[in-house]
Each structure stands twice: as structure tokens, then as C-alpha cells.
Design an enzyme around this catalytic site. Structure first.
Site, PDB file in Angstrom:
ATOM      1  N   ASP A   1      16.922   4.423   2.967  1.00  0.00           N
ATOM      2  CA  ASP A   1      16.387   4.480   4.334  1.00  0.00           C
ATOM      3  C   ASP A   1      17.400   5.192   5.230  1.00  0.00           C
ATOM      4  O   ASP A   1      18.520   4.707   5.407  1.00  0.00           O
ATOM      5  CB  ASP A   1      16.139   3.040   4.825  1.00  0.00           C
ATOM      6  CG  ASP A   1      15.794   2.994   6.305  1.00  0.00           C
ATOM      7  OD1 ASP A   1      15.308   4.014   6.837  1.00  0.00           O
ATOM      8  OD2 ASP A   1      16.009   1.918   6.919  1.00  0.00           O
TER       9      ASP A   1
ATOM     10  N   GLU B   1      -1.834   8.338 -15.594  1.00  0.00           N
ATOM     11  CA  GLU B   1      -1.613   6.900 -15.753  1.00  0.00           C
ATOM     12  C   GLU B   1      -2.827   6.316 -16.462  1.00  0.00           C
ATOM     13  O   GLU B   1      -3.936   6.328 -15.925  1.00  0.00           O
ATOM     14  CB  GLU B   1      -1.442   6.202 -14.399  1.00  0.00           C
ATOM     15  CG  GLU B   1      -1.102   4.722 -14.579  1.00  0.00           C
ATOM     16  CD  GLU B   1      -1.527   3.795 -13.446  1.00  0.00           C
ATOM     17  OE1 GLU B   1      -1.022   2.676 -13.367  1.00  0.00           O
ATOM     18  OE2 GLU B   1      -2.403   4.185 -12.642  1.00  0.00           O
TER      19      GLU B   1
ATOM     20  N   ASP C   1      -2.935   8.858 -10.670  1.00  0.00           N
ATOM     21  CA  ASP C   1      -3.162   7.411 -10.618  1.00  0.00           C
ATOM     22  C   ASP C   1      -4.460   7.032 -11.347  1.00  0.00           C
ATOM     23  O   ASP C   1      -5.486   7.700 -11.178  1.00  0.00           O
ATOM     24  CB  ASP C   1      -3.259   7.019  -9.132  1.00  0.00           C
ATOM     25  CG  ASP C   1      -3.213   5.528  -8.892  1.00  0.00           C
ATOM     26  OD1 ASP C   1      -2.194   4.917  -9.231  1.00  0.00           O
ATOM     27  OD2 ASP C   1      -4.203   4.985  -8.356  1.00  0.00           O
TER      28      ASP C   1
HETATM   29  C1  GLC Z   1      -2.123   2.291 -10.021  1.00  0.00           C
HETATM   30  C2  GLC Z   1      -0.856   2.184  -9.230  1.00  0.00           C
HETATM   31  C3  GLC Z   1      -0.824   0.863  -8.538  1.00  0.00           C
HETATM   32  C4  GLC Z   1      -1.997   0.794  -7.599  1.00  0.00           C
HETATM   33  C5  GLC Z   1      -3.306   1.048  -8.329  1.00  0.00           C
HETATM   34  C6  GLC Z   1      -4.427   1.326  -7.380  1.00  0.00           C
HETATM   35  O1  GLC Z   1      -2.185   1.387 -11.064  1.00  0.00           O
HETATM   36  O2  GLC Z   1       0.246   2.400 -10.058  1.00  0.00           O
HETATM   37  O3  GLC Z   1       0.368   0.646  -7.844  1.00  0.00           O
HETATM   38  O4  GLC Z   1      -2.054  -0.462  -6.977  1.00  0.00           O
HETATM   39  O5  GLC Z   1      -3.224   2.168  -9.172  1.00  0.00           O
HETATM   40  O6  GLC Z   1      -4.254   2.595  -6.805  1.00  0.00           O
END
Ligand code: GLC
Length: 527
Positions: free
Chosen positions: A21, A263, A200
Site C-alpha cells: 500500500d 481457471e 476466471d
Molecule cells: C474465481 C475466483 C474467486 C471468485 C470467483 C467468482 O474462482 O478465483 O476469487 O470469487 O471466481 O468470480
């Protein structure tokens, strides 16, 4: 054979709220990341992935995006981000953004318009449904964060789908206009020099066109999260998702050496399709097995073999040890085994992804209920806050993270577990990480060489990494009792990196002794 940066390199995830920060509001920012580039360069990583910094009401700490082409003022400005891209590139580092395509914030202008009336042109950007005949939610789908995935919108008289929070309405990826606008957002960042994206929840993007009910999960037990009560058969991992991944990939291919990371939490046999089915998909569908599997030599070695054996031709492997959604490695397996895990991550074949602070051995922090921030924790009691606490830079005020009280408390152990102290300590986790990274950077056998399993028993895991006449043997003791491995048929050599630095330089001939929680990288003599 030439390898690209994302094949040879190491990815480092920064959770920007918690990294550094600089403006004294207790929340990390982009100038904070800029101020730590010296550190990241010293550590030796190649690419920085930053979790979302877009404008957002922060219902899910940035994973609820209200503008895909801006920067939230809490993190800085667009020009700060442009400067970060430029300065990372000047140092030969890469910068990856997080892209969140499954859902927007409910405050995104598209959703505000969509919910304003049923005939609004943006209505079809989202997934609306009438109640079932007789009333009630359209089907049984569950939100990952608990409860039904459907939210009633009284004003327009329909339900909308949200796979996560109700503040995160799911986009309709069957609508070509959604695709066009989302690809335009990706292009916006690619044109500014971003080196790729971590996408994501890629496996969630497309849902069953007929909205069929999900079946019950026969293996569900009440100690699991409520979402696991059903199998997400119709709400995730639909065949059409691969078309979207390949459209994203085709967009990235218009730029030199960009990387698409997905992901995806799926078993290996389903995961492989994300490399592409009829056309190329993600370069790196995240491989989370080291997070999801029990920490045992047998299980891990079987998983490595299954993964190596399942990879499609030309697909590049990758390994992940931690992220902002999971308990930290040092809390999952303990500090001693976290050192073994570091050796594993940085000697396996495939791009490693590290999570900020794991290189210090940061552990999950104690967060009292009244300090809880994470919406998942508030809704289903499984908080991700403990793994999101401020990076521990020094033994000073707030661990050197901020001048102000941080948004999440600093870990208890920061006075010794921090960059400043560990950089000076030959026995520290940080110095172990740095030796491993340095070795991986200088030895092609470790970054791009082939992988050969070595038969090992009990709690030992062993393998060879080879390129040309360079050969390394890696032996990991995943238990805390001593053991040994015979080197007959393997060769002899010298330990070059060890969890205990005093063993570095030791010659090994007939067999290697492994103390408890011990891991060694041995440079073998050429045949
Ligand atoms: C993914 C992200 C997580 C988030 C979710 C919804 O899993 O890594 O942090 O809450 O998606 O976007």
C-alpha cells in the site's frame, strides 16, 4: 526446439489489495506493485499475474467487475497500470491480467440496463428465466457461495442466474453481442501490451440450453460446502465452452507471445479438453492437483503420471501450489512440508504458478469473526481471508505493508516471517525459493527437460529431469521419518539444492539418505 517465455518461466500471483500500500489507505495498490519490482526481479520470477484491479463495488473483492476497461481508484489509475506494463517489460518481466467473463457486477451498466425492462436491448446479455409453472425458481441449480443460483427480480418479474453472489449476474455467452463486447475488452488490454490473461472460472461460461436440473451428488456429506450437494452436470463444463476458449485463443494469436490461462477445477480427464478440442483452447488450463489432492507421495506421484500421460500432443503442463481462494500451502501441509512442496513445484515439468507470500512460508492468518471480509465466509462459513492477508515485508509497522491499519490483519508471525529477515537468513523459506528459482532458470533440464518417474517406496517421491546430457534427480520425502533411495541404475552426483542448505554440496553414490521432511535436487554425473 525453442520454448516460449510462458513455458520456461515462473508465474507469480499478486493479490493487489494485499501486496503493498503506497497511499496509506490500508489497501494495496498498483504503485505498490511497481515499488516491489526490484524484489520480484531479485526473487527471479518471470510473469506477474494480478488479481482484478477493474472498477468494482467489491462485493467479491474485484471479481464483480463494473467496467472491464478501467482501473478502480482504490488501486490507482489507468496510467499507473500502463506504467506497470511498461516498467515490467523494461525489466524483461511479463504482466498478466485477470479476466472475469462469467459474470459482471450487478452495478455494471449492462446489468442496470438489462434489469430496467424486459425489452431493453441489453436484457439478453444475462440469463433470465420465468418462474416454474406454479411458481418458484426455474431449476435446482446452486450458487457456489450457497443457496439457489437464481435471484428474483421483482421489477421485471423474472429470475436471473448468478453462479456466485447475487451481485454477480452471469453473462449470456450464447449472445454474440456479449462475445463481441467481451473480446473488445480483451483487445483493449492486449493493445496496451498486457501479456495475457488468467480467465476466471472458464469452465462455467456456458450453461445447458434446456436448463435441466442438476442430479444429486451421491458422494455428498454435510461437512462439504452446500454447493457440492448437486453435481454441476448441466451448469458447468458444457461442450460449447471450448468454442469460446478457442475464440479467446484466436484473439490472442493476433498478438505475439501472449498467454491464455484458464481457471478450471476439474478432474484431469475433463481438464485436458481445455487445451482445445477442434481448435486450440487455453495455453495453460490451470492444474490444481497439488491443491486438491491429499499430500502423500503415492497420491502425488500417481497424479503426476496421470497428468503427464494425459496431456495432448504439444500441450504444455503447469502446476499450482496456492491461490487467493485456498488455504495456504504452509497451513495445508505444515511448514516443513511446505519446503518440500517448494522443491516439487519448482522441479516438476511445466509452468509453476506461485502465490504471493508462499515464498516466505506465510501461513493462514487468524481472522476473528468480526474482522471477516470475504463474502464466501459470510455466506457459507468458509472464509478465504486467512490466505489473503498483507504481504509480510519487514518486522516493522504492519509488516511494512502499509502505514495505516490494513484491510485484513497481518499474520501473527510477521516479525520473523518477512522478506527483510528471511533475505538475510540462509535457512529461510525465501532463500530456498530463490535457490530453486535460480537453478531452474539456469538449467534447461529443470525448466523444459523431460520428466521420468523413478520408482520409490513409502513416503518418497522421486523423478529425473533431463535435457541433453544434463540430468537431475529430485527426491522428496513427503513424510517426517527418515528413509533412503537406492541410486543403482540412476547414477551418482552431488546435491545442488536441498531443503536444508547444509546438505548442498554433499556427494551421493550408492544411495541417498532422506531425513524427515527433506527434499533434494541432485545433479547427476553425465553417463
Ligand atoms: C474465481 C475466483 C474467486 C471468485 C470467483 C467468482 O474462482 O478465483 O476469487 O470469487 O471466481 O468470480
Amino acid at each position: 526446439m525453442t520454448y516460449l517465455w510462458w513455458q520456461k518461466g515462473i508465474v507469480y500471483q499478486v493479490y493487489p489489495r494485499s501486496f503493498a500500500d503506497t497511499n496509506g489507505d490500508g489497501v494495496g495498490d498498483l504503485r505498490g506493485v511497481l515499488s516491489k519490482l526490484d524484489y520480484l526481479e531479485w526473487l527471479g520470477v518471470d510473469a506477474i499475474w494480478i488479481s482484478p484491479v477493474y472498477p468494482s463495488p467489491m462485493a467479491d473483492f474485484g471479481y464483480d467487475v463494473s467496467d472491464y476497461t478501467g482501473v478502480h481508484p482504490i488501486f490507482g489509475t489507468l496510467s499507473d497500470l500502463e506504467e506497470l506494463i511498461e516498467r515490467t517489460h523494461q525489466r524483461g518481466l511479463k504482466l498478466l491480467l485477470d479476466f472475469v467473463p462469467n459474470h459482471t457486477s450487478d452495478q455494471h451498466p449492462w446489468f442496470r440496463e438489462a434489469r430496467s425492462s424486459r425489452d431493453n436491448p441489453k436484457r439478453n446479455y444475462y440469463l433470465w428465466h420465468d418462474p416454474r409453472p406454479g411458481g418458484g425458481v426455474p431449476n435446482n441449480w446452486l450458487s457456489v457461495f450457497g443457496g439457489s443460483a437464481w435471484e428474483w427480480d421483482a421489477a421485471s418479474g423474472q429470475y436471473y442466474l448468478h453462479s456466485f453472489l447475487k451481485e454477480q449476474p452471469d453473462l449470456n455467452w450464447r449472445n454474440p453481442e456479449v462475445r463481441r463486447d467481451m473480446y473488445a475488452a480483451m483487445r483493449f488490454w492486449l493493445d496496451r501490451g498486457v501479456d495475457g490473461f488468467r480467465v476466471d472460472v472458464l469452465w462455467h461460461l456456458i450453461k445447458d440450453a434446456e436448463w435441466r436440473d442438476n442430479p444429486p451428488n451421491p458422494d455428498y456429506s454435510p461437512d462439504q460446502v452446500p454447493y457440492n450437494a448437486l453435481l454441476p452436470t448441466y451448469s458447468t463444463d458444457q461442450p460449447e465452452v471450448h468454442e469460446i476458449a478457442s475464440e479467446m485463443r484466436a484473439l490472442l494469436e493476433q498478438y505475439p507471445e501472449r498467454v491464455l490461462i484458464g481457471e478450471i477445477y476439474l478432474p484431469i480427464r475433463r481438464l485436458m479438453a481445455y487445451y482445445g478440442t477442434s481448435a486450440p483452447g487455453a495455453h495453460l488450463p490451470f492444474n490444481f492437483q497439488l491443491i486438491t489432492l491429499p499430500w502423500s507421495a503415492q497420491q502425488v506421484s500417481a497424479a503426476i503420471s496421470e497428468y503427464e500421460g494425459s496431456l495432448p500432443a504439444n500441450a504444455w503442463p503447469n502446476w499450482v501450489l496456492g491461490n487467493h481462494d485456498q488455504a495456504r500451502i504452509a497451513s495445508r501441509v505444515g511448514l516443513a512440508q511446505a519446503r518440500v512442496a517448494a522443491v516439487l513445484l519448482l522441479t516438476l515439468r511445466g509452468t509453476p504458478t506461485m502465490y504471493y507470500g508462499d515464498e516466505l512460508g506465510m501461513r493462514d492468518a487468524m481472522i476473528f469473526p468480526e474482522d471477516m471480509q470475504d463474502p464466501q465466509g459470510k455466506q457459507i462459513g468458509v472464509s478465504r481471508d486467512p490466505a489473503r492477508t498483507p504481504m509480510q515485508w519487514s518486522p516493522g509497522l504492519h509488516a511494512g505493508f502499509s502505514q495505516a491499519t490494513p484491510w485484513l490483519p497481518v499474520g501473527y508471525d510477521y516479525q520473523h516471517c518477512n522478506v527483510e529477515c528471511e533475505a538475510e537468513d540462509r535457512f529461510s523459506m525465501l532463500r530456498l525459493y530463490r535457490r530453486l528459482i535460480e537453478l531452474r532458470r539456469t538449467e534447461p533440464a529443470l525448466s523444459v527437460g523431460c520428466y521420468k518417474p523413478v520408482l520409490a517406496q513409502r513416503q518418497l517421491l522421486a523423478y529425473l529431469r533431463e535435457a541433453g546430457d544434463q540430468r537431475f534427480l529430485v527426491v522428496l520425502n513427503m513424510g517426517s521419518r527418515p528413509d533412503h533411495l537406492s541410486l543403482s541404475g540412476i547414477g551418482e552426483g552431488e546435491i545442488v539444492v536441498n531443503t536444508d542448505p547444509r546438505r548442498e554440496g554433499e556427494r551421493v553414490t550408492n544411495r541417498i539418505v532422506m531425513l524427515g521432511d527433506d527434499a533434494a535436487v541432485v545433479r547427476l554425473r553425465p553417463h
